[in-house]
Design a protein around this motif. Structure first.
Motif, short mmCIF file in Angstrom:
data_model
loop_
_atom_site.label_atom_id
_atom_site.label_comp_id
_atom_site.label_asym_id
_atom_site.label_seq_id
_atom_site.Cartn_x
_atom_site.Cartn_y
_atom_site.Cartn_z
N ALA A 110 0.84 -1.21 0.00
CA ALA A 110 0.00 0.00 0.00
C ALA A 110 0.87 1.25 0.00
CB ALA A 110 -0.91 -0.01 1.23
N ARG A 111 1.92 1.24 0.82
CA ARG A 111 2.80 2.42 0.89
C ARG A 111 3.52 2.62 -0.44
NH1 ARG A 111 5.83 4.46 5.76
NH2 ARG A 111 4.81 6.24 4.84
N ALA A 112 3.94 1.52 -1.04
CA ALA A 112 4.65 1.62 -2.32
C ALA A 112 3.72 2.21 -3.40
CB ALA A 112 5.16 0.25 -2.75
N ILE A 113 2.49 1.74 -3.44
CA ILE A 113 1.55 2.23 -4.45
C ILE A 113 1.28 3.72 -4.24
CG2 ILE A 113 -0.87 2.10 -5.22
CD1 ILE A 113 -0.68 -0.96 -4.70
N ARG A 114 0.99 4.08 -3.03
CA ARG A 114 0.67 5.48 -2.73
C ARG A 114 1.87 6.39 -3.05
NH1 ARG A 114 -3.76 7.56 -0.48
NH2 ARG A 114 -4.81 5.86 0.54
N ALA A 115 3.04 5.94 -2.66
CA ALA A 115 4.23 6.77 -2.91
C ALA A 115 4.45 6.92 -4.42
CB ALA A 115 5.46 6.15 -2.25
N ALA A 116 4.19 5.87 -5.18
CA ALA A 116 4.46 5.93 -6.62
C ALA A 116 3.51 6.88 -7.34
CB ALA A 116 4.36 4.52 -7.23
N VAL A 117 2.22 6.87 -6.97
CA VAL A 117 1.25 7.62 -7.79
C VAL A 117 0.77 8.94 -7.20
CG1 VAL A 117 0.38 5.57 -8.99
CG2 VAL A 117 -0.76 6.33 -6.91
N SER A 118 0.97 9.17 -5.91
CA SER A 118 0.42 10.41 -5.35
C SER A 118 1.37 11.57 -5.62
CB SER A 118 0.22 10.25 -3.83
OG SER A 118 1.46 10.02 -3.22
N GLY A 119 0.83 12.79 -5.62
CA GLY A 119 1.67 13.96 -5.88
C GLY A 119 2.43 13.81 -7.17
N ARG A 120 3.73 14.19 -7.17
CA ARG A 120 4.54 13.95 -8.38
C ARG A 120 4.86 12.46 -8.43
NH1 ARG A 120 10.10 17.09 -9.42
NH2 ARG A 120 8.79 18.47 -10.65
N PRO A 121 4.43 11.77 -9.46
CA PRO A 121 4.68 10.33 -9.51
C PRO A 121 6.18 10.01 -9.61
CG PRO A 121 3.08 11.02 -11.19
CD PRO A 121 3.70 12.26 -10.64
N GLY A 122 6.54 8.79 -9.26
CA GLY A 122 7.95 8.42 -9.35
C GLY A 122 8.17 6.95 -9.08
#
Ligand code: ADP
Length: 579
Positions: A160-172
């Motif tokens: 869940a953390r990985a998904i959120r970090a990847a797509v939220s705000g500026r993606p990366g």
């Protein structure tokens, strides 16, 4: 009745005892979050993870090199707004995937690199494990976020953390470290199921502050020579409908960056692509929509930008503002929300730019388009075939097939194709991006075919193709509708350099002359074609698109055609001095 009760009890007891493990929890967590595809390369310790993912209904695309799998995951993220997942083995496999992870982060594409890793205890004491490496520490500077999961019950949180970090705000790009031991850990199935998280609203809208919108619109209204500049952030954000309305309502000329081509069709009357240098130098107010003022835009200063100007910038990353020059009107938020807020304020009474500006842009554009048409027409019958002769044909192919993905990498092959080939639909042009990196070609081609279920035309220079060429086997194995065209001029930039020492080694920029890349495709059961004229090229590509069979067209280009470093002579000081 009693029997039914016993049966239920027995069932409940069985369920109670049912076990799951790390492998299944990773797969279940990905699937729960709508992730359907994995791009990777199996091996210790993730072979069974790949096998089980396939057995459990995920599509697992196995590559020949992790970098290509990573590039596939990166572009899958760009195409779908979901993180593309790349799966690798530990240490060397992880490092091979890391280039793609850094590429995804740099380009703002959502991606998760999942790598197996060896025993923590041994790694931390540096006792020498199989493929030992402190992968998490190495990944961190190249990723937007990096996590390690040590306990099976934390897999749900980790994903869940990985998904959120990847797509939220500026993606990366996000790195997720899964030690071998974790995958084998077991726990009660029911407890495991409950530990998984379905991420709610992974990329929440970010509304711009109303006063920032007012400031931007005021600047736009007062502009004499306004310009809208569209970047790949706008393509990623899928904001094409509102962007088109904004462009047409305001009557402002616009310029797409290369991966924003097709957001509006390149043939749109307000496109200023063919007057690029003119509009950049002359504009007085520039609205940037999901484009950074990095090297691709000469950092917003210098001769390219000519007359003084003010910038309005729409971006989800507040820290992007003022990164190179002052931004007079920053609008921070997601592009969809920002453009629609600007549209609301623009209203229906926006005074379109004056005729003087619009006519000047149109004159430049028409003159340059006429010059280009002349160059293309002249090169039609040139023998040996040159870049423009070949591109003239591909321009028509893309026009006739606007829904195909067009992958493009190389030096001259990239620069010329970007200028010549019009795009008609968003997110169809996939190229070397922010780094201008070679080697994305086959990874991008595979993922574009898998994610869109439509044909792909991949145009690569012979040098660029070399970085990922072995993936023709992957393309054949999965029988993907990919047509690769290689502009083969026998070398990097061109194929006629000679070794200045007169020694037996070839010049450093040349390849085997007359190489037959088409044979590589034939080796794996695909279709290979060797073509030397525009007519042969056209026939071969059209046949490939018709048949949907994996095809490689070796397009023989005059070895003397091509210029050093494409147009980037300023980045290649020695060769510039030489000239
Ligand atoms: P280009 O290379 O086409 O000029 P860049 O990659 O330099 O484009 O810029 C893309 C920009 O778009 C980045 O600064 C990124 O933060 C921004 N961006 C990406 N997605 C969104 C979004 N959904 N909303 C707003 N900005 C976004």
């Amino acid at each position: 009745m009693a029997e039914v009760g016993n049966e239920l009890q027995r069932h409940a007891a069985e369920e109670h005892q049912a076990q799951t493990d790390g492998f299944h929890l990773v797969i279940d967590a990905l699937k729960l979050n709508g992730i359907e595809n994995i791009y990777g390369l199996p091996g210790i310790p993730v072979t069974d993870l790949a096998r089980l993912a396939q057995a459990n209904g995920m599509r697992v695309i196995s590559f020949r090199h992790e970098q290509n799998a990573g590039n596939a995951a990166a572009i899958a993220g760009f195409l779908t707004q979901k993180p593309g997942v790349c799966l690798t083995v530990s240490a060397p496999g992880f490092l091979n995937g890391l280039t793609a992870l850094a590429h995804a982060t740099t380009n703002c594409f959502p991606m998760i690199l999942i790598s197996g890793s060896s025993e923590r205890e041994i790694v931390d004491l540096q006792q020498g494990d199989y493929e030992e490496m402190d992968q998490l520490a190495i990944a961190r500077p190249h990723a937007k976020a990096a996590f390690r999961v040590l306990h099976a019950e934390d897999i749900g949180v980790g994903i869940a953390r990985a998904i959120r970090a990847a797509v939220s705000g500026r993606p990366g790009g996000v790195y997720l470290d899964l030690p071998a031991k974790l995958l084998g850990q077991s726990m009660e199935a029911e407890k495991g199921r409950k530990s998984l998280i379905k991420v709610v609203d992974p990329a929440p809208r970010q509304l711009p502050a109303p006063d920032s919108v007012d400031r931007a619109v005021a600047l736009l209204k007062n502009a004499k020579r306004p310009l809208i500049l569209l970047g790949k952030g706008a393509a990623y954000a899928r904001a094409e409908a509102d962007i088109r309305t904004l462009v047409e309502k305001t009557g402002i000329p616009y310029l797409p960056m290369s991966m924003a081509k097709g957001l509006l069709p390149d043939t749109h009357p307000q496109s200023a692509s063919a007057a690029r240098s003119y509009v950049l130098a002359e504009a007085d107010v520039v609205l940037l929509v999901g484009a950074r003022l990095n090297w691709l835009l000469s950092h917003g200063k210098g001769k390219t930008w000519g007359k003084p100007k003010q910038f309005i910038q729409i971006d989800i990353a507040a820290t992007e503002m003022d990164s190179n020059v002052a931004i007079a009107a920053p609008v921070v938020g997601d592009i969809g929300s920002c453009v629609s807020a600007i549209l609301d304020k623009v209203g229906n009474d926006f005074a379109k730019p004056g005729a003087e500006w619009l006519n000047a842009v149109a004159d430049r554009r028409d003159t340059n388009l006429a010059k280009m048409a002349e160059t293309l027409a002249k090169s039609r019958d040139v023998s040996p075939m040159n870049f423009h002769g070949a591109l003239n044909v591909l321009k028509d192919v893309v026009k006739a097939n606007p829904g195909i993905s067009f992958v493009n990498e190389g030096a001259n092959t990239l620069d010329y194709a970007r200028a010549v080939i019009d795009m008609y639909e968003p997110r169809k042009r996939l190229d070397v991006g922010t780094w201008g990196v070679m080697g994305v070609g086959m990874g991008y081609a595979v993922a574009a075919a898998v994610e869109t279920n439509k044909p792909v035309l991949a145009l690569c220079g012979d040098s660029a193709f070399g970085f990922s060429g072995m993936e023709v086997e992957t393309i054949c194995r999965y029988n993907l509708p990919v047509c690769i065209v290689i502009f083969n001029n026998n070398g990097v930039y061109k194929g006629i350099d000679v070794n200045p020492t007169g020694g037996k080694d070839p010049a450093v920029t040349t390849f085997v002359p007359g190489a037959r890349y088409d044979k590589m495709m034939e080796a794996f059961g695909g279709v290979g074609r060797n073509v030397t004229t525009p007519a042969e090229l056209e026939a071969a590509v059209n046949e490939a698109l018709r048949s949907g069979k994996p095809t490689l067209v070796n397009a023989v280009i005059d070895p003397a055609a091509g210029t050093e470093s494409g147009r980037l002579t300023n980045l290649n000081p020695q060769s510039s001095a030489k000239k």
